[in-house]
Design an enzyme around this catalytic site. Structure first.
Site, mmCIF file in Angstrom:
data_model
loop_
_atom_site.group_PDB
_atom_site.id
_atom_site.type_symbol
_atom_site.label_atom_id
_atom_site.label_comp_id
_atom_site.label_asym_id
_atom_site.label_seq_id
_atom_site.Cartn_x
_atom_site.Cartn_y
_atom_site.Cartn_z
ATOM 1 C CG ASP A 1 -2.082 0.943 1.124
ATOM 2 O OD1 ASP A 1 -2.305 1.482 0.016
ATOM 3 O OD2 ASP A 1 -2.794 1.154 2.123
ATOM 4 C CG ASP B 1 -5.902 -16.168 0.558
ATOM 5 O OD1 ASP B 1 -5.805 -15.291 -0.309
ATOM 6 O OD2 ASP B 1 -6.076 -17.367 0.290
#
Length: 442
Positions: free
Chosen positions: A102, A301
């Site tokens: 990010d 996930d």
């Protein structure tokens, strides 16, 4: 002379610009297999394979502000050689799972998040695997019975712990040194020989989001975000370049987009340069294979969360891979009209010399708790304004100076910006045999 983290990253940062980098790594720890092992009849389920997990967290700072972050989980899977009675780990897999990456948009100079991401992954593939295998925390520590009365563990009662501490205070300096040296020699950690044949793999799940590591950073209008298709192309370009530069020609790259036809997926692969890209995934198995015995369980996930739901619904032993991928696209995370994908590569690297990790490059924490504590100085801030980036930098640098008497690693960029050349098109007079139409005279 072996290259370090700064030597690798300087080629991916703007020329003559000084950046600071925080690199956290937890101590290697043995974990349960990331892929559920199918039990065999009349045999022990323990196949003697060893899975070792290591957490890596990177955060890049410029002008005393953290501006980029990425977390990658590394798995070393030591495989026992077949038909050998003694445990001999002659082969292994080194799997990099990209958890999050990010930016927050507060960098005062233009830098390429794509290039720094590529450089950090290249660095992790360049680390000598023996770095992870020298000192591994086992699943269960077996303390020598002779020293049990001198150790304080989770099972030690409060009265006994206070008694042990009192005895240690009364010991002479010579006795304390002897006890310390004896403790170092005890087998509280496992050590493994580095296998000669190591297959390198990388896996990631692409899904667009407003922010991944820097909370509230989407409120910064300068932050650049990508759509689902744009994010897929962004990652695909990075992985394709790594395949071309670091991997042997027989390596493979695979792309899966749940819910999309193979023809649509191949359109994304037309822009790749590595020749061995194909539709699918690197997890193995056939369409009729049970998903629980093929899909790895990673942290945070969507695939792993879906497998846990199948367990709760008592359908995990009846859901094959074909059904798994078909139902996965119907989950809430996939119903945002955005493209999501699973990218994976597998093969052998062609790195001539592995690098050895130094204390200057990496801060190896003693526990996962300490790793999360330092990381939280960055991910726990709010980045709806520039103050979050400034405060996180100040908190981290103060903590490192006070607790460890160290500082962030400085890197001076050496990447020359690409100069875009404009294509000059020479205009030629148009030759035509047609006669121009003249306006009639009145």
């Amino acid at each position: 002379m072996s290259k370090g983290l700064a030597d690798i990253l300087k080629d991916y940062l703007p020329k003559d610009k000084t950046f600071d980098i925080l690199h956290l790594q937890n101590s290697p720890v043995e974990v349960r297999p990331i892929v559920t092992v199918e039990a065999q009849d009349n045999t022990d389920n323990d196949l003697s394979d060893v899975t070792i997990k290591i957490l890596h967290f990177f955060s890049l700072a410029y002008n005393k502000k953290f501006v980029f972050g990425m977390e990658i989980h590394v798995y070393i899977i030591l495989k026992k050689a077949e038909n050998i009675s003694n445990i001999d780990y002659s082969t292994a897999d080194r799997l990099l799972f990209v958890s999050k990456a990010d930016t927050n948009g507060y960098c005062d100079v233009k830098f390429s998040a794509k290039q720094i991401t590529k450089g950090l992954i290249r660095y992790l593939f360049s680390i000598n695997p023996s770095h992870y295998l020298k000192k591994v925390i086992p699943l269960e520590r077996k303390y020598p019975k002779s020293n049990l009365h001198k150790l304080i563990t989770k099972e030690t009662k409060l009265d006994d712990a206070l008694h042990i501490l009192a005895e240690r205070c009364n010991e002479s300096s010579t006795t304390k040194e002897m006890r310390y040296q004896s403790t170092l020699s005890e087998p509280y950690y496992n050590s493994y020989k580095t296998p000669s044949d190591i297959t390198s793999k990388l896996c990631l799940f692409t899904r667009p989001a407003d922010q991944y590591l820097f909370a509230e950073s989407s409120k910064n209008p300068k932050k650049h975000t990508l759509s689902g298709a744009g994010l897929l192309k962004w990652w695909l370009s990075i992985i394709d370049e790594l395949l071309c530069e670091l991997f042997m020609e027989d390596s493979i790259g695979k792309l899966r987009i749940p819910g999309e036809e193979p023809l649509t997926i191949r359109r994304y692969l037309k822009t790749t340069k590595f020749k061995n890209w194909m539709v699918g995934d690197i997890f193995g198995g056939t369409a009729n294979s049970l998903a629980i015995f093929s899909i790895p369980l990673f942290s945070d996930d969507p695939k792993s969360r879906f497998l846990h739901e199948l367990v709760e619904e008592n359908r995990v032993l009846t859901t094959n891979l074909s059904t798994f991928w078909m139902e996965l696209q119907e989950r809430q995370e996939f119903k945002l009209s955005e493209t999501v994908s699973v990218i994976g590569i597998s093969g052998h690297t062609i790195i001539p010399n592995f690098l050895n990790v130094t204390n200057k490059d990496t801060m190896i924490t003693l526990s996962k708790k300490e790793y999360k504590y330092i990381k939280n100085y960055i991910t726990g801030e709010e980045y709806n304004s520039e103050e979050g980036a400034l405060e996180s930098y100040e908190n981290v640098t103060n903590y490192l100076a006070y607790k460890f008497n160290t500082e962030l690693l400085s890197v001076i960029g050496g990447m020359t910006p690409r100069v875009k050349t404009q294509r000059v098109v020479e205009t030629q007079p148009v030759v035509s045999i047609l006669q121009p139409r003249k306006k009639a005279k009145t």
